[in-house]
Structures are given as structure tokens and as C-alpha cells.
Design an enzyme around this catalytic site. Structure first.
Site, PDB file in Angstrom:
ATOM      1  CB  CYS A 182      -0.920   0.001   1.229  1.00 42.52           C
ATOM      2  SG  CYS A 182      -2.127   1.337   1.247  1.00 42.52           S
TER       3      CYS A 182
ATOM      4  CB  CYS B  90       6.005   5.031   4.348  1.00 44.35           C
ATOM      5  SG  CYS B  90       7.065   6.344   3.735  1.00 44.35           S
TER       6      CYS B  90
END
Length: 247
Positions: A128, A235
Site C-alpha cells: 500500500c 513507509c
């Protein structure tokens, strides 16, 4: 133009050496001096800034506004930000007079193919982040040789040895706030009367997507609320394997 051409021609080993030399020179300098030198001299015309418009972001953005308010400011719009973050982004950009805010999003076709049910954050969080942060940023960074990040050594154990300048084989990354503490941040906010992110008072010292961010317990690492309960701590834009070791 000469600096830009030289940057693009440098081999990874030369880039790494340049990053080490700059880090050593910048280590004792004030953040404003580091930024000014990086923007106006070392990477003139070839540097941008990535900002999450999170808890500490106003500090770096304020410094940029005083050096070059037209510097491109990249914001990774994941479509999963807290609505308070989007409001803060717009209000802060207006207050500081930032004139070149660039909102980056995932490719529409890639998002439809990989996350048609909008559940990828739960089943494959790395994928994601790759879809919504890493790839959009990498596409934009094809235009630039260097970028500025707001990471700090005190934020987590994985950032404790963060250098002020890094080179990933393709891009330089400047971390002018690397040595700053939470007290330094608070003092700068107070001195320059900067508005806080509205979620800070609710226990969010580090703010990402609402799907993967929780309040932080007193005394815990500032980033412990990011991907809480998972092994994931970044991330991906700050990991060398993604071409960004780069909110």
C-alpha cells in the site's frame, strides 16, 4: 546549470563521498544555514522538499518560506490522510506564502488493479505504501537530483545515526533537522508563532494515514504510533531498496 549537470554525472562512489563531506561540514551548522547552502549553492535548481504536513512540518516549511517560498514542496496525497492534515496543509501553505505545492497521488490504473477494494493497507501495508507513496515520489524525483526531508535522530531507534546528507546511488537527501530534539521543535514553534497540527494535542507526535496511525503513549518513541503492532517502521521512501534513502 553546471551544478545540476555535475550532480547527474557523479558515480555512486563519488556521490557517497560528497554526501559524507557535506555531512561533516553541516554537522555544526544551524538548520537554516544548511538549508540556505543546499538550496542556493550545493544543489541550486536541482532540489525539492518532501513534507507530510505533520506534527513537526511547520518548522522546515517556515525556514523554506524565508529562503525560497517558490521551492517545490511535495506532498504525498494517499487519499488516506486525516482530514485535519489536509486542512493543515492548505492553511499552512497559505500562511507561509508557499507558492509551489505539488500534490502527488498513486496512478489511477495501478490503484484500481492493486487495491480495488481499498483494503491493501490491512492485508499488505508495504505494498500500500509502495503504491501510494514510493512510486509517486520516485516518478517525481526523476526531475530532481536532491531533496530535503524533516527526519530527526530522536524520532526512533532506526533514525538514531541519521546523517545530515545521504546519497542512495541516484539522489542526495538533506536532513537539516537531524540533530534537533523535541524541545528544539517546540521552541521554534513558539518563537515564530507557528500553528500546531490539530492532532498533536490528541497524542499524535507523528502523523501519517488514518488507517495506520494511532496516538502514542507517554514516553514512547514519537513514531511508535505508526503501523503499531507491525514490524513495519518506515513507509518505504526512506529505505535504500526503494531508491529513496527519503515523510
Amino acid at each position: 546549470m553546471t551544478v545540476l549537470i555535475d550532480t547527474l554525472k557523479q558515480a555512486p562512489s563519488e556521490g557517497g563521498q560528497r554526501a559524507e563531506e557535506l555531512s561533516a561540514r553541516y554537522e555544526g551548522m544551524a538548520a537554516q544555514e544548511i538549508l540556505r547552502d543546499a538550496i542556493r549553492n550545493e544543489f541550486f535548481g536541482d532540489i525539492t522538499l518532501s513534507s507530510s504536513f505533520g506534527a513537526d512540518s511547520a518548522v522546515l516549511l517556515h525556514m523554506i518560506s524565508e529562503i525560497d517560498p517558490g521551492l517545490p514542496v511535495l506532498f504525498l496525497d494517499t487519499d488516506r490522510h486525516f482530514f485535519q492534515t489536509l486542512q493543515y496543509r492548505d492553511e499552512l501553505a497559505k500562511k507561509l506564502g508557499l507558492t509551489n505545492l505539488v500534490n502527488l497521488k498513486a496512478d489511477v490504473e495501478e490503484a484500481a488493479a492493486e487495491d480495488g477494494k481499498n483494503t491493501l493497507w490491512r492485508t499488505h501495508p508495504d505494498q500500500c505504501c509502495d503504491l501510494r507513496k514510493v512510486r509517486p515520489l520516485n516518478r517525481e524525483m526523476e526531475k530532481w537530483g536532491a531533496w530535503i526531508s524533516g527526519r530527526k535522530r530522536h524520532q526512533s531507534a532506526t533514525r538514531a545515526k541519521l546523517p545530515i546528507v545521504e546519497f542512495d546511488g541516484k539522489h542526495f537527501k538533506v536532513n537539516p533537522l537531524a540533530t534537533w530534539t523535541s524541545d528544539d521543535i517546540a521552541a521554534y514553534f513558539a518563537t515564530h508563532d507557528l500553528p500546531p497540527h490539530p492532532l498533536v494535542e490528541q497524542g499524535f507526535p507523528s502523523i501519517g494515514c488514518f488507517t495506520c496511525t494511532k496516538p502514542v503513549e507517554q514516553g514512547a518513541d514519537a513514531r511508535s504510533g505508526r503501523w503499531a503492532g507491525m514490524e513495519k517502521v518506515e513507509c518505504g521512501i526512506h529505505n535504500p531498496i526503494y531508491g529513496g534513502d527519503g515523510i
